[in-house]
Design an enzyme around this catalytic site. Structure first.
Site, mmCIF file in Angstrom:
data_model
loop_
_atom_site.group_PDB
_atom_site.id
_atom_site.type_symbol
_atom_site.label_atom_id
_atom_site.label_comp_id
_atom_site.label_asym_id
_atom_site.label_seq_id
_atom_site.Cartn_x
_atom_site.Cartn_y
_atom_site.Cartn_z
ATOM 1 N N SER A 65 11.319 36.023 -69.708
ATOM 2 C CA SER A 65 12.838 35.885 -69.671
ATOM 3 C C SER A 65 13.374 37.140 -69.438
ATOM 4 C CB SER A 65 13.329 35.003 -70.710
ATOM 5 O OG SER A 65 13.239 35.969 -72.072
ATOM 6 N N TYR A 95 14.880 33.550 -66.186
ATOM 7 C CA TYR A 95 15.943 32.817 -66.730
ATOM 8 C C TYR A 95 16.530 33.748 -67.981
ATOM 9 C CZ TYR A 95 12.388 31.888 -70.203
ATOM 10 O OH TYR A 95 11.272 31.892 -71.051
#
Length: 139
Positions: free
Chosen positions: A25, A58
């Site tokens: 991430s 993300y």
């Protein structure tokens, strides 16, 4: 018709950490996430200004006020601490929503503290050394 449009942009943030062994991430200071309207878990693109790498991942919420921009997991092989990056979030809008559409464009300083908030994705702040693609040199 639906259109995918720029929703959020954190421009020229400095990567503060990169770790292959974190869950994949991008960790982003909560203040910057709020300013850019990026939610935890939201899909983002990261563009590395220094080496041209571009990836999709993300967002994970980082410590508020810390200035953290952390590249986690396999992406740490593509982006290194100290690199300048652009973090981009997109939204899907129908034509009716586009009348009220305004992206959030955040410029940060070398410590990843917000210095400017705007809506124009091509705007180059005065004194930044950046160029606005809509205005050729000398205009």
């Amino acid at each position: 018709m639906f259109r995918t449009m720029l929703k959020s942009k954190i421009h020229r943030a400095t990567v503060t950490q990169a770790d292959l062994h974190y869950v994949g991430s991008c960790t982003i200071d909560a203040d910057l996430m709020d300013a850019a309207d990026i939610l935890e878990g939201e899909q983002i693109d990261i563009v590395d200004i220094d080496n041209g790498n571009r990836l999709t991942t993300y967002a994970i919420t980082g410590e508020r006020g810390s200035g953290v921009i952390g590249i986690n997991g396999a992406a740490a092989r593509l982006i290194s601490p100290g690199d300048l990056v652009i973090i981009i979030g997109y939204g899907i809008f129908d034509n009716a929503e586009l009348g009220d559409y305004h992206p959030r464009v955040i410029f940060v300083d070398e410590n990843n503290k917000q210095v400017e908030l705007g809506e124009d994705p091509a705007h180059a702040p005065a004194g930044s050394g950046l160029k606005d693609p809509r205005h050729p040199e000398g205009e």
